[in-house]
Design an enzyme around this catalytic site. Structure first.
Site: not given
Length: 148
Positions: A69, A72
């Site tokens: 991600c 993230c």
């Protein structure tokens, strides 16, 4: 008069009691010796998360993330900054939803990065998406009366 604060070791999962006035003195787990209140982000698994979410008497902010991600990964340095800003009144941890897939279902994570704030055995609040450290600090403080 200080009272004891119950903390789950984010390394081994053991319960510890720390006098409130010693939280800034670098308390260590009585079982494994890991720091209990470090001002750093701890990487945890589902078992430790379950114990800490249920028993910690300090607020615990958990980042649900995955290595694939992009947002993230971009969020990670801000989360580390927030950990330093919130210590010793709040602990921060992160859990890799790819490595620990069952946690996404258990905590109803629908998108990442996602943050859940736990305190005294219950979920207090959620926040989703990338945020600067200052936003995370304000979020925690607004939900925990100043971080405690």
């Amino acid at each position: 008069m200080a009272y004891d604060v119950k903390l789950i070791c984010l390394s081994c999962g053991q319960a510890n009691r720390v006098p409130e006035d010693r939280l800034t003195a670098g308390p260590k787990c009585g079982s494994c010796g890991a720091g209990l209140v470090t001002g750093k982000v701890a990487e945890i698994d589902g078992g430790v998360l379950s114990k800490a979410a249920a028993a910690d008497e300090l607020p615990l902010l958990v980042d649900f993330w995955a290595p694939w991600c992009g947002p993230c990964r971009q969020m990670a340095p801000e989360f580390v900054k927030a950990a330093g800003m919130l210590a010793p009144k709040v602990r921060l941890a992160k859990i890799d939803t790819q490595a620990h897939g069952s946690v996404s279902g258990r905590y109803r994570i629908q998108g990442i990065p996602a943050f859940i704030l736990f305190h005294k055995g219950r979920e207090v609040a959620r926040l989703a998406g990338m945020r600067p450290a200052a936003d995370l600090v304000r979020f925690v403080q607004s939900k925990t009366a100043g971080g405690r």
